[in-house]
Write an enzyme that holds these catalytic residues in place. Structure first.
Site, PDB file in Angstrom:
ATOM      1  N   ARG A  44      -2.161   7.294   7.354  1.00 28.10           N
ATOM      2  CA  ARG A  44      -0.845   6.938   6.784  1.00 28.10           C
ATOM      3  C   ARG A  44       0.311   7.606   7.520  1.00 28.10           C
ATOM      4  NH1 ARG A  44      -0.744   4.881   1.182  1.00 28.10           N
ATOM      5  NH2 ARG A  44      -2.512   3.479   1.162  1.00 28.10           N
ATOM      6  N   ARG A  56       6.190   6.552   3.999  1.00 28.91           N
ATOM      7  CA  ARG A  56       7.426   6.898   3.284  1.00 28.91           C
ATOM      8  C   ARG A  56       7.930   8.315   3.482  1.00 28.91           C
ATOM      9  NH1 ARG A  56       5.236   4.493  -2.184  1.00 28.91           N
ATOM     10  NH2 ARG A  56       3.444   5.441  -1.165  1.00 28.91           N
ATOM     11  N   ARG A  73      11.597  -0.436   6.370  1.00 25.95           N
ATOM     12  CA  ARG A  73      11.031  -1.143   5.223  1.00 25.95           C
ATOM     13  C   ARG A  73      12.147  -1.848   4.441  1.00 25.95           C
ATOM     14  NH1 ARG A  73       9.530  -1.413  -0.061  1.00 25.95           N
ATOM     15  NH2 ARG A  73       7.364  -1.062  -0.709  1.00 25.95           N
ATOM     16  N   ASP A  92      -2.264  -3.428   5.849  1.00 23.15           N
ATOM     17  CA  ASP A  92      -2.866  -2.908   4.616  1.00 23.15           C
ATOM     18  C   ASP A  92      -4.235  -3.547   4.422  1.00 23.15           C
ATOM     19  OD1 ASP A  92      -2.046  -1.132   2.245  1.00 23.15           O
ATOM     20  OD2 ASP A  92      -2.997  -2.832   1.294  1.00 23.15           O
ATOM     21  N   TYR A 121     -10.130  -3.533  -5.781  1.00 21.39           N
ATOM     22  CA  TYR A 121      -8.768  -4.001  -6.085  1.00 21.39           C
ATOM     23  C   TYR A 121      -8.772  -5.463  -6.512  1.00 21.39           C
ATOM     24  CZ  TYR A 121      -6.949   0.353  -4.209  1.00 21.39           C
ATOM     25  OH  TYR A 121      -6.667   1.680  -4.018  1.00 21.39           O
TER      26      TYR A 121
HETATM   27  O1  CP3 Z   1      -2.394   4.766   8.098  1.00 15.42           O
HETATM   28  C1  CP3 Z   1      -1.417   4.072   8.444  1.00 15.42           C
HETATM   29  O2  CP3 Z   1      -0.302   4.591   8.762  1.00 15.42           O
HETATM   30  C2  CP3 Z   1      -1.607   2.585   8.616  1.00 15.42           C
HETATM   31  C3  CP3 Z   1      -1.279   1.747   7.535  1.00 15.42           C
HETATM   32  C4  CP3 Z   1      -2.086   1.737   6.244  1.00 15.42           C
HETATM   33  C5  CP3 Z   1      -1.474   1.445   5.002  1.00 15.42           C
HETATM   34  N1  CP3 Z   1      -2.444   1.336   4.066  1.00 15.42           N
HETATM   35  C6  CP3 Z   1      -0.033   1.270   4.788  1.00 15.42           C
HETATM   36  C7  CP3 Z   1       0.508   1.365   3.414  1.00 15.42           C
HETATM   37  C8  CP3 Z   1      -3.453   1.864   6.015  1.00 15.42           C
HETATM   38  C9  CP3 Z   1      -4.568   2.243   6.989  1.00 15.42           C
HETATM   39  C10 CP3 Z   1      -3.672   1.601   4.641  1.00 15.42           C
HETATM   40  C11 CP3 Z   1      -5.019   1.593   4.008  1.00 15.42           C
HETATM   41  C12 CP3 Z   1      -5.119   1.418   2.549  1.00 15.42           C
HETATM   42  N2  CP3 Z   1      -4.357   0.619   1.737  1.00 15.42           N
HETATM   43  C13 CP3 Z   1      -6.130   2.009   1.763  1.00 15.42           C
HETATM   44  C14 CP3 Z   1      -7.254   2.885   2.294  1.00 15.42           C
HETATM   45  C15 CP3 Z   1      -6.825   4.239   2.685  1.00 15.42           C
HETATM   46  C16 CP3 Z   1      -6.386   5.140   1.578  1.00 15.42           C
HETATM   47  O3  CP3 Z   1      -5.231   5.626   1.651  1.00 15.42           O
HETATM   48  O4  CP3 Z   1      -7.185   5.393   0.672  1.00 15.42           O
HETATM   49  C17 CP3 Z   1      -5.932   1.597   0.435  1.00 15.42           C
HETATM   50  C18 CP3 Z   1      -6.776   1.994  -0.753  1.00 15.42           C
HETATM   51  C19 CP3 Z   1      -4.820   0.707   0.442  1.00 15.42           C
HETATM   52  C20 CP3 Z   1      -4.260  -0.064  -0.725  1.00 15.42           C
HETATM   53  C21 CP3 Z   1      -2.863   0.327  -0.989  1.00 15.42           C
HETATM   54  N3  CP3 Z   1      -1.769  -0.034  -0.232  1.00 15.42           N
HETATM   55  C22 CP3 Z   1      -2.393   1.144  -2.057  1.00 15.42           C
HETATM   56  C23 CP3 Z   1      -3.262   1.781  -3.130  1.00 15.42           C
HETATM   57  C24 CP3 Z   1      -1.009   1.261  -1.891  1.00 15.42           C
HETATM   58  C25 CP3 Z   1      -0.051   1.969  -2.788  1.00 15.42           C
HETATM   59  C26 CP3 Z   1      -0.174   3.439  -2.608  1.00 15.42           C
HETATM   60  C27 CP3 Z   1       1.132   4.076  -2.295  1.00 15.42           C
HETATM   61  O5  CP3 Z   1       1.100   5.088  -1.567  1.00 15.42           O
HETATM   62  O6  CP3 Z   1       2.155   3.595  -2.807  1.00 15.42           O
HETATM   63  C28 CP3 Z   1      -0.652   0.543  -0.728  1.00 15.42           C
HETATM   64  C29 CP3 Z   1       0.697   0.439  -0.147  1.00 15.42           C
HETATM   65  C30 CP3 Z   1       0.861   0.993   1.237  1.00 15.42           C
HETATM   66  N4  CP3 Z   1       0.030   0.742   2.284  1.00 15.42           N
HETATM   67  C31 CP3 Z   1       1.921   1.830   1.671  1.00 15.42           C
HETATM   68  C32 CP3 Z   1       1.714   2.047   3.042  1.00 15.42           C
HETATM   69  C33 CP3 Z   1       2.612   2.808   4.002  1.00 15.42           C
HETATM   70  C34 CP3 Z   1       3.103   2.272   0.824  1.00 15.42           C
HETATM   71  C35 CP3 Z   1       4.009   1.066   0.735  1.00 15.42           C
HETATM   72  C36 CP3 Z   1       5.448   1.349   0.650  1.00 15.42           C
HETATM   73  O7  CP3 Z   1       6.124   1.448   1.705  1.00 15.42           O
HETATM   74  O8  CP3 Z   1       5.944   1.413  -0.469  1.00 15.42           O
END
Ligand code: CP3
Length: 335
Positions: free
Chosen positions: A23, A27, A36, A73, A148
């Site tokens: 990640r 943010r 974003r 994602d 999910y």
């Molecule tokens: O790592 C990176 O920088 C690459 C991008 C990436 C994202 N999600 C961007 C993202 C990767 C590799 C993921 C994987 C992901 N997504 C997982 C597996 C890894 C982990 O962290 O456990 C899971 C379970 C998801 C599903 C998902 N997407 C969730 C649960 C959420 C909300 C969580 C949160 O932090 O709000 C997302 C949204 C998401 N995916 C964000 C990002 C940067 C936040 C979105 C935003 O900008 O508001």
């Protein structure tokens, strides 16, 4: 010259180790929040090749990491198969749940390639700007994505876990479909320029050992074998989070080239020649100061002589001060 991250994935030990963070585009970075906002929603950002490439590269410009991870994602796959998907402000993903054969029948693999074309375009744009960094593609592992899709939101995934017992055939069919979709997704990313791929199984540790083999190990093995057949030079990093004592067996049985260690993993429980990635506690990075220094040293000692890629044990937290990340880079790069 081969990139540092790829050398370690091929079994070489480097000191200092290559470094990137799960990640890393996100943010905690003001420039991410600005891009974003320009894109509209989170899914709009994922589907805009120029902006997705931009946020992928932002942390590399700031910190000079050894890898870029594609900004996308794991839930893009169910969305591309036809399931609804929204990301509410500060509440995580929401999907209309799929829990039976009728729901399964609405999902279509044949539209995935077209709907994910912008992701592959983003990969092509990123690949041109990488320099010495390697580009990591990724997908969610089938079980975590199924969690999910079935529960429809994050949480304890009660519905998915009950369905695994009540209607085992349903979960097997969903995971089979997702395995095929994941192979197609990762194949597309590799053809567009990804040099390694990572399989995120965030919720693997929720399963009892009796189901771990079928829903975590078997799909990862199938995905790894399919990719290796076509792209023998592209390593797969498996990340079955919270797998505990099953992590070593996962590494052996799936054929992945490396494992991501979660925060709780003690590398001493793993084979001495296994390529490992991880596993600084994201809270130590958030805290900074002497705690960060101590924990970085502890991680580096704990991996011993294994080939190691320095990373966190889970994604970076959005409250992390960007200057702590700069300090981490300094600490890791001290030989
Ligand atoms: O790592 C990176 O920088 C690459 C991008 C990436 C994202 N999600 C961007 C993202 C990767 C590799 C993921 C994987 C992901 N997504 C997982 C597996 C890894 C982990 O962290 O456990 C899971 C379970 C998801 C599903 C998902 N997407 C969730 C649960 C959420 C909300 C969580 C949160 O932090 O709000 C997302 C949204 C998401 N995916 C964000 C990002 C940067 C936040 C979105 C935003 O900008 O508001």
């Amino acid at each position: 010259m081969t990139k540092r991250l790829l050398r370690v994935l091929n079994g070489e030990r480097l000191d200092p180790p290559p470094l990137w963070l799960m990640r890393q585009a996100g943010r905690y970075l003001p420039e991410y929040r600005a891009t974003r906002a320009k894109a509209g929603g989170f899914l709009d950002l994922c589907m805009n090749p120029a902006l997705a490439a931009e946020v992928t590269l932002q942390p590399l410009r700031r910190y000079g990491f050894d890898a870029a991870i594609l900004f996308s994602d794991i839930l893009v796959l169910p969305w591309a198969m036809g399931q609804g998907l929204t990301y509410g402000e500060g509440e995580g993903p929401r999907l209309p749940p799929i829990r039976d054969a009728a729901g399964l029948a609405t999902l279509r693999l044949d539209r995935v390639a077209e709907r994910t074309a912008p992701v592959r375009e983003a990969v092509r744009l990123i690949a041109r700007e990488l320099g010495d960094a390697a580009l990591i593609g990724f997908a969610g592992a089938p079980f975590t994505v199924a969690c999910y899709m079935v529960d429809g939101r994050g949480g304890d995934f009660h519905e998915t876990r009950v369905l695994a017992f009540r209607d085992p055939g349903f979960l097997v069919a969903l995971i089979d479909l997702l395995t095929k979709g994941t192979i197609a997704t990762l194949t597309g990313q590799i053809e567009a320029g990804a040099e390694a791929v990572m399989l995120f199984d965030t919720w693997a540790g929720l399963l009892p050992p009796s189901l771990f083999a079928a829903h975590v190990v078997a799909p990862a093995k199938r995905i790894t074998a399919a990719l290796r057949a076509h792209f023998p030079g592209v390593p797969v990093i498996g990340f079955p989070r919270l797998a505990g004592a099953s992590l070593a067996a996962y590494a052996r049985q799936t054929g992945v080239q490396a494992v991501g260690m979660d925060t709780q993993t003690d590398p001493a429980t793993l084979p001495p020649d296994l390529v490992v990635q991880g596993n600084l506690d994201p809270l130590a990075l958030l805290t900074g100061g002497e705690a960060l220094e101590r924990e970085v040293t502890a991680v580096r000692r704990s991996v011993g002589n294994r080939p190691h890629i320095f990373n966190l044990g889970h994604g970076i937290l959005k409250e992390t001060p960007p200057e702590n990340v700069a300090r981490l880079v300094e600490l890791v790069r001290v030989p």
